[in-house]
Every structure is written in structure tokens, then in C-alpha cells.
Design an enzyme around this catalytic site. Structure first.
Site, PDB file in Angstrom:
ATOM      1  N   SER A  26      44.205  47.365  54.749  1.00 29.45           N
ATOM      2  CA  SER A  26      43.188  48.401  55.159  1.00 29.45           C
ATOM      3  C   SER A  26      41.938  47.593  55.792  1.00 29.45           C
ATOM      4  CB  SER A  26      42.405  49.080  53.977  1.00 29.45           C
ATOM      5  OG  SER A  26      42.142  48.256  52.945  1.00 29.45           O
TER       6      SER A  26
ATOM      7  N   HIS B  44      49.816  48.954  48.524  1.00 28.98           N
ATOM      8  CA  HIS B  44      48.168  48.425  48.752  1.00 28.98           C
ATOM      9  C   HIS B  44      47.449  49.462  47.978  1.00 28.98           C
ATOM     10  CE1 HIS B  44      44.671  47.015  50.578  1.00 28.98           C
ATOM     11  NE2 HIS B  44      44.599  48.014  51.691  1.00 28.98           N
TER      12      HIS B  44
ATOM     13  N   HIS C  92      50.203  39.651  44.086  1.00 29.93           N
ATOM     14  CA  HIS C  92      49.202  39.932  45.137  1.00 29.93           C
ATOM     15  C   HIS C  92      49.761  38.725  46.265  1.00 29.93           C
ATOM     16  CE1 HIS C  92      45.405  39.636  47.365  1.00 29.93           C
ATOM     17  NE2 HIS C  92      45.506  40.904  46.695  1.00 29.93           N
TER      18      HIS C  92
ATOM     19  N   ARG D 139      38.578  41.133  39.652  1.00 29.44           N
ATOM     20  CA  ARG D 139      38.228  42.511  39.687  1.00 29.44           C
ATOM     21  C   ARG D 139      38.778  43.091  38.568  1.00 29.44           C
ATOM     22  NH1 ARG D 139      40.502  44.138  45.536  1.00 29.44           N
ATOM     23  NH2 ARG D 139      42.128  42.925  44.469  1.00 29.44           N
TER      24      ARG D 139
ATOM     25  N   ASP E 269      44.324  46.930  40.621  1.00 30.15           N
ATOM     26  CA  ASP E 269      44.917  47.978  40.433  1.00 30.15           C
ATOM     27  C   ASP E 269      45.345  48.168  39.141  1.00 30.15           C
ATOM     28  OD1 ASP E 269      44.350  49.164  42.937  1.00 30.15           O
ATOM     29  OD2 ASP E 269      46.062  48.007  43.685  1.00 30.15           O
TER      30      ASP E 269
HETATM   31  C1  LIG Z   1      51.029  42.881  46.004  1.00 32.31           C
HETATM   32  C2  LIG Z   1      52.266  42.598  46.555  1.00 32.31           C
HETATM   33  C3  LIG Z   1      52.953  43.768  47.645  1.00 32.31           C
HETATM   34  C4  LIG Z   1      52.368  41.325  47.426  1.00 32.31           C
HETATM   35  O1  LIG Z   1      53.711  41.062  48.226  1.00 32.31           O
HETATM   36  P1  LIG Z   1      54.111  39.682  48.406  1.00 32.31           P
HETATM   37  O2  LIG Z   1      53.076  38.825  49.206  1.00 32.31           O
HETATM   38  O3  LIG Z   1      55.317  39.905  49.369  1.00 32.31           O
HETATM   39  O4  LIG Z   1      54.650  39.022  47.164  1.00 32.31           O
HETATM   40  P2  LIG Z   1      55.642  37.734  46.892  1.00 32.31           P
HETATM   41  O5  LIG Z   1      55.505  37.015  47.947  1.00 32.31           O
HETATM   42  O6  LIG Z   1      55.140  37.260  45.338  1.00 32.31           O
HETATM   43  O7  LIG Z   1      56.919  38.910  46.739  1.00 32.31           O
HETATM   44  C5  LIG Z   1      58.138  37.930  46.589  1.00 32.31           C
HETATM   45  C6  LIG Z   1      59.180  38.818  45.993  1.00 32.31           C
HETATM   46  O8  LIG Z   1      58.620  39.243  44.462  1.00 32.31           O
HETATM   47  C7  LIG Z   1      58.609  40.485  44.451  1.00 32.31           C
HETATM   48  N1  LIG Z   1      57.435  40.895  43.576  1.00 32.31           N
HETATM   49  C8  LIG Z   1      56.057  40.686  43.976  1.00 32.31           C
HETATM   50  N2  LIG Z   1      55.278  41.235  42.872  1.00 32.31           N
HETATM   51  C9  LIG Z   1      56.099  42.015  42.306  1.00 32.31           C
HETATM   52  C10 LIG Z   1      55.756  42.769  41.376  1.00 32.31           C
HETATM   53  N3  LIG Z   1      54.752  43.225  40.843  1.00 32.31           N
HETATM   54  N4  LIG Z   1      56.941  43.533  40.739  1.00 32.31           N
HETATM   55  C11 LIG Z   1      58.235  43.000  41.182  1.00 32.31           C
HETATM   56  N5  LIG Z   1      58.503  42.376  41.854  1.00 32.31           N
HETATM   57  C12 LIG Z   1      57.482  41.672  42.720  1.00 32.31           C
HETATM   58  C13 LIG Z   1      58.424  41.074  45.735  1.00 32.31           C
HETATM   59  O9  LIG Z   1      58.682  42.493  45.923  1.00 32.31           O
HETATM   60  C14 LIG Z   1      59.243  40.214  46.626  1.00 32.31           C
HETATM   61  O10 LIG Z   1      60.785  40.660  46.463  1.00 32.31           O
HETATM   62  P3  LIG Z   1      61.908  40.477  47.409  1.00 32.31           P
HETATM   63  O11 LIG Z   1      61.830  39.099  47.818  1.00 32.31           O
HETATM   64  O12 LIG Z   1      63.014  41.301  46.868  1.00 32.31           O
HETATM   65  O13 LIG Z   1      61.319  41.264  48.608  1.00 32.31           O
HETATM   66  C15 LIG Z   1      53.503  42.577  45.535  1.00 32.31           C
HETATM   67  O14 LIG Z   1      53.111  41.810  44.541  1.00 32.31           O
HETATM   68  C16 LIG Z   1      53.782  43.754  44.955  1.00 32.31           C
HETATM   69  O15 LIG Z   1      54.426  44.636  45.301  1.00 32.31           O
HETATM   70  N6  LIG Z   1      52.911  44.248  43.851  1.00 32.31           N
HETATM   71  C17 LIG Z   1      53.019  45.479  43.057  1.00 32.31           C
HETATM   72  C18 LIG Z   1      52.218  46.663  44.017  1.00 32.31           C
HETATM   73  C19 LIG Z   1      50.892  46.369  43.625  1.00 32.31           C
HETATM   74  O16 LIG Z   1      50.105  46.125  42.753  1.00 32.31           O
HETATM   75  N7  LIG Z   1      50.096  46.416  44.775  1.00 32.31           N
HETATM   76  C20 LIG Z   1      48.505  46.348  44.876  1.00 32.31           C
HETATM   77  C21 LIG Z   1      48.142  44.987  45.662  1.00 32.31           C
HETATM   78  S1  LIG Z   1      46.481  44.678  45.183  1.00 32.31           S
END
Ligand SMILES: CC(C)(COP(=O)(O)OP(=O)(O)OC[C@H]1O[C@@H](n2cnc3c(N)ncnc32)[C@H](O)[C@@H]1OP(=O)(O)O)[C@@H](O)C(=O)NCCC(=O)NCCS
Length: 464
Positions: free
Chosen positions: A270, A300, A346, A355, A401
């Protein structure tokens, strides 16, 4: 790059502006715009000096994986308002969340920081006085009315349209009265861009409670919409528009909520989207509407809605007061189903999000025995180990979140689809502050370079 990131972790890099202000004496009197007008020439000089000294130095290597990997860790943006450290979390102008909770002015009888003060801090690097914050509350109340055609747009949306889509539509339409767009048409000089951007940004923040309140009222039918009270602070007015004005604890929650959700450095979807769109000199309403569309994604801001949905589904499947074993099984089933555990992980953080901790402390104070809060605590004990065992997520810890929805639900704001709108209201504070500084510092059009896979192969063909 790794060494730069390591250095940043142990010794946070304050902006030259923040340094200058923290070393100055007591906060200056006067209104926010006047204070900014004093600070902008100083910061322009600082940036000029830093660029003259370091502008041609390399900032570390870029590896090909970063082009394919969502640009993780790529140093590419400047934003002094907040800096996110992977281990310790966010600092706003050098201050942690506990520090701003202590230092920023509070409402009479309240103990949470007023987001008005956070906005002042983001813009100036200074802790405002109580009077300055009160003036800001009054200024925003005075600017809060939305044009009737924007009310019509909201009223015509079907209640089945997601509140975030309605929110984005309404914010886009505010551009009808943009001071920046008008000034640009009238040939404003580049040096003056920040003035109308400031006015638009103040209008934007001021009008969001009326927009959010109207959407909430239309979709969830709470009856007559309250009016903005010019003697009350921003969070009180927002709460009143949602029907919670008489609930002092909810109003306090809103003050904390807006403050901690306002900004999370410049690279998140964002914040970066707002900056990117603003770099085309789209006005703050257009730029922030774009931010909202990014915030509406489940990876997000929509994650706060997703967390509650996930928790509710869990309770319906395994019942309230489920055993650790049953919760574990449910978490594994989520992962095995190819879904993410919402509220965990994250892109930058590698520890529990402060947070999350701030919200947990609020819950311990106000709702220690709430069953849903207890479930959040139980999940915190279970999910990180499972994510570690699953071996994919780089950060197994909870983010912001994972907690917010439970607090809102406790006070009766149970409509999960609305949660990201509150995140959006909060995020306006950071995006607006960034837009003002970008125009003040003459930030150019953003235009990074993209490559084709064939080009990557060609570049490295002879180097292997
Ligand atoms: C926030 C987020 C998008 C960060 O993504 P990122 O920087 O790509 O995270 P990573 O590098 O740790 O991801 C590596 C792998 O772990 C997975 N992973 C990361 N967080 C995960 C979670 N909470 N549950 C399951 N799998 C997760 C990713 O989907 C990714 O899988 P892939 O290799 O099959 O694509 C991710 O942690 C996520 O999807 N979290 C859940 C949604 C969420 O809470 N979003 C709010 C963020 S403030």
C-alpha cells in the site's frame, strides 16, 4: 547488500531530518503547515549533501533471484517517516511503538496515543504539543464533509460490493476537488507542489471517517449516521460514525489501532503503490485509492479479515476450547490444503510483530478472559513451530493482522469484511505523509527497469 542490512539492524539509520529535529529543543509552536515550510528547505539541503557525498556509491549487489522474487530486500526507495527492522520491527521517526505510546499526546483521560500526534511526528520528526494535536483534530473535523455526489456513489453501491471496493471508489471520486490537480492545471511551479499536496492530504485524512462510516452504515445497517463533533478527536469521531462513540474502550482501541497501522516503511504494497502512483503527479486522492486497492489483497491488509474467517471456521469445526492437538491438526490441514495461515509470516520481519504485541497488551488490559483472545494466544503457542516444521515460511511469527480482528469483534464490530477499511483509514496517515515529502523533495517519476528471461540468460551466457 547483506552487510548494509546487518548494519541497519544493529544501528538504525535515522534520517538527517529526524537527527536535526531530535537534537533541537522543545517542539515549536505553530501549525503543522508552517512548521513543514520551515523544515523543507533544511531537508532539501540534507538530501543534496547526502547525494553529493554518496550519490555515486554502490549500494550492494542485486541478484537475479530478486528480480523473480518480488524484489525482496532490494534497496530502492527513500522514506524517512518510518523504518522497519527485521528483528525489532517498526520505528516511526526513530521511535518504537512503546516509545510513541509514552511520548505522543493522549486524549483527556485516555492512555493511548492520538493518531493526530503520529501524523505530526511522521511529517516533522517532532513530538507535538497537546495544543498542536488539538488544533489538528479541529482542522480535520472542519474538513470532514464529503461532497453529496460522493455520498451518492457510496449509496448506489450494492451491499454485496466489498467495503474496500466501495472505499476505493469514494476516495477516487474525491479527486473532483483536488487542490493539487487544480494547481497543476493552473501551472503551479514544481517548487510549490507540496502546498496543494498538503491540503489534499489533510482533506483526504479528514474525510475518511465520513466515507468509512457511510459504507459501514449502508452495508451493515446501523441506523442514523452520527455527525462529526468538532470538539472531539479523530478516533472518537470515527468510532461515533461506526456506532461506538459511547464506548470509551473502543475509542481508545481506535487511537492505538490507527497509530500502529499508519505506516510500515515505504516498501509494503500500500505504501509503495501510493508513492508510485503519486510519482506520476496523480493527486493524493488517486494515489491513495491505488494504495487501498493494494491493501485489499489477502496477502496484505485483507489478512485481518482472513484471520477472523479462519478462526471462526476453526471454532465451527473443532469447537470452542479445543485441545492443542485439535488446533494443531487444523493448522496442518490449512497448510496441506495449499493455503497460508493468515496473520503469520512477513516479507521483512523475522520476529513477532511489535504491532501484534501492542494489541496483545491492550487485550490483556481490557479483555483478558475473552475466549477468542485466549484462542489467539493458544495459536501463538502452536503455529510458529508448525510453520518451522513445514519449512517454507521464512518468518513463523505473527504479524499485525493476527490480532486486530479479535479486538474489534470483542467490542461488537463483528463484520469482518469491514476490517480492512479501518486498516485503510489508518494507512492514509503514512501514505499522505510520504506523498507530501515526495512532492517537497521533488521525487521523480518512478520507472525501474524490467528484463525478459531471455535477456537474463543472454547477460550471463558468457560469464559462466
Ligand atoms: C506476508 C507474506 C505474504 C510474506 O510473503 P513472503 O515474503 O513471500 O514470505 P516467505 O518468503 O516466508 O515465503 C516463503 C514460502 O512460505 C510460505 N509462507 C509464508 N508465510 C506463510 C504462512 N503464514 N502460512 C503458510 N505458508 C506461508 C509462502 O507462501 C511461500 O511459499 P511458496 O514458496 O510455496 O510460494 C506471507 O508470510 C503470507 O502469506 N502470510 C499470510 C498472510 C498475511 O498474514 N499477510 C499479512 C502480512 S502483514
Amino acid at each position: 547488500m547483506a552487510s548494509i542490512l546487518r548494519a541497519t539492524r544493529t544501528r538504525p539509520v535515522w534520517s538527517s531530518l529526524a537527527r536535526a529535529q531530535f537534537s533541537s529543543s522543545a517542539p515549536k509552536n505553530g501549525a503543522l503547515k508552517e512548521r513543514l515550510a520551515e523544515l523543507i528547505p533544511l531537508e532539501l539541503e540534507n538530501v543534496k549533501r547526502v547525494r553529493a557525498e554518496h550519490g555515486k556509491k554502490s549500494f550492494g549487489p542485486v541478484v537475479v533471484d530478486q528480480l523473480y522474487g518480488g524484489m525482496r530486500g532490494l534497496p530502492a526507495l527513500i522514506w524517512d517517516g518510518s523504518v522497519l527492522d527485521a528483528e525489532e520491527g517498526i520505528r516511526f521517526r526513530g521511535k518504537t511503538i512503546p516509545e510513541i505510546q509514552e511520548l505522543l499526546p493522549k486524549a483527556p483521560g485516555g492512555s493511548e496515543p492520538l493518531p493526530e500526534g503520529l501524523f505530526w511526528l511522521l511529517l516533522t520528526g517532532e513530538i507535538p504539543t497537546q495544543e498542536q494535536v488539538t488544533e489538528l483534530s479541529k482542522d480535520w473535523a472542519a474538513r470532514s464533509a464529503i461532497p453529496s455526489f460522493v455520498e451518492d456513489i457510496i449509496d448506489r453501491c450494492p451491499p454485496t460490493l466489498h467495503p474496500m471496493s466501495q472505499f476505493s471508489l469514494a476516495v477516487t471520486a474525491l479527486n473532483h476537488d483536488s487542490a493539487f490537480a487544480k494547481a497543476y492545471q493552473n501551472g503551479v511551479s514544481k517548487k510549490e507542489y507540496w502546498g496543494p499536496t498538503f491540503e489534499d492530504s489533510m482533506d483526504l485524512i479528514a474525510k475518511l471517517p465520513n466515507i468509512a462510516g457511510r459504507i459501514y452504515n449502508n452495508v451493515f445497517g446501523q441506523g442514523k449516521l452520527a455527525a462529526i463533533d468538532p470538539t472531539k478527536d479523530y478516533s472518537h469521531n470515527l468510532s461515533a460514525l461506526l456506532g461506538f462513540g459511547d464506548n470509551a474502550a473502543f475509542v481508545e482501541l481506535m487511537r492505538l489501532y490507527i497509530t500502529i497501522h499508519s505506516d510500515h516503511e515505504g516498501g509494503n504494497v500500500s505504501a509503495h503503490t501510493g508513492k508510485l502512483v503519486g510519482s506520476a503527479l496523480s493527486d493524493p486522492f488517486l494515489a491513495f485509492a491505488a494504495s487501498l486497492n493494494g491493501l485489499a489483497g489477502p496477502l496484505h491488509g485483507l489478512a485481518n479479515q482472513e484471520v477472523l474467517l479462519w478462526l471462526t471456521k476453526m471454532q465451527s469445526q473443532i469447537g470452542a476450547n479445543a485441545s492443542d492437538a485439535a488446533v494443531k491438526e487444523y493448522v496442518w490441514a490449512t497448510l496441506k490444503g495449499g493455503q497460508v495461515v493468515p496473520g503469520y509470516g512477513h516479507a521483512v520481519l523475522r520476529k513477532t510483530d511489535p504491532r501484534y504485541t501492542a494489541q496483545r497488551e491492550f487485550a490483556l488490559k481490557h479483555l483478558p478472559s475473552d475466549p477468542m483472545f485466549k484462542l489467539v494466544g493458544q495459536i501463538y503457542e502452536i503455529v510458529p513451530d508448525i510453520l518451522l516444521e513445514a519449512g517454507k515460511a521464512k518468518n513463523p511469527w505473527p504479524n499485525v493482522d493476527a490480532h486486530s480482528g479479535v479486538l474489534l469483534t470483542y467490542y461488537g464490530l463483528t463484520q469482518m469484511q469491514f476490517y480492512t477499511v479501518l486498516f485503510g483509514v489508518s494507512r492514509a496517515f503514512g501514505v499522505a505523509a510520504q506523498l507530501i515529502w515526495d512532492r517537497a523533495l521533488g521525487a521523480p517519476l518512478e520507472r525501474p527497469k524490467s528484463y525478459s528471461t531471455a535477456a537474463i540468460e543472454k547477460i550471463f551466457k558468457d560469464k559462466n
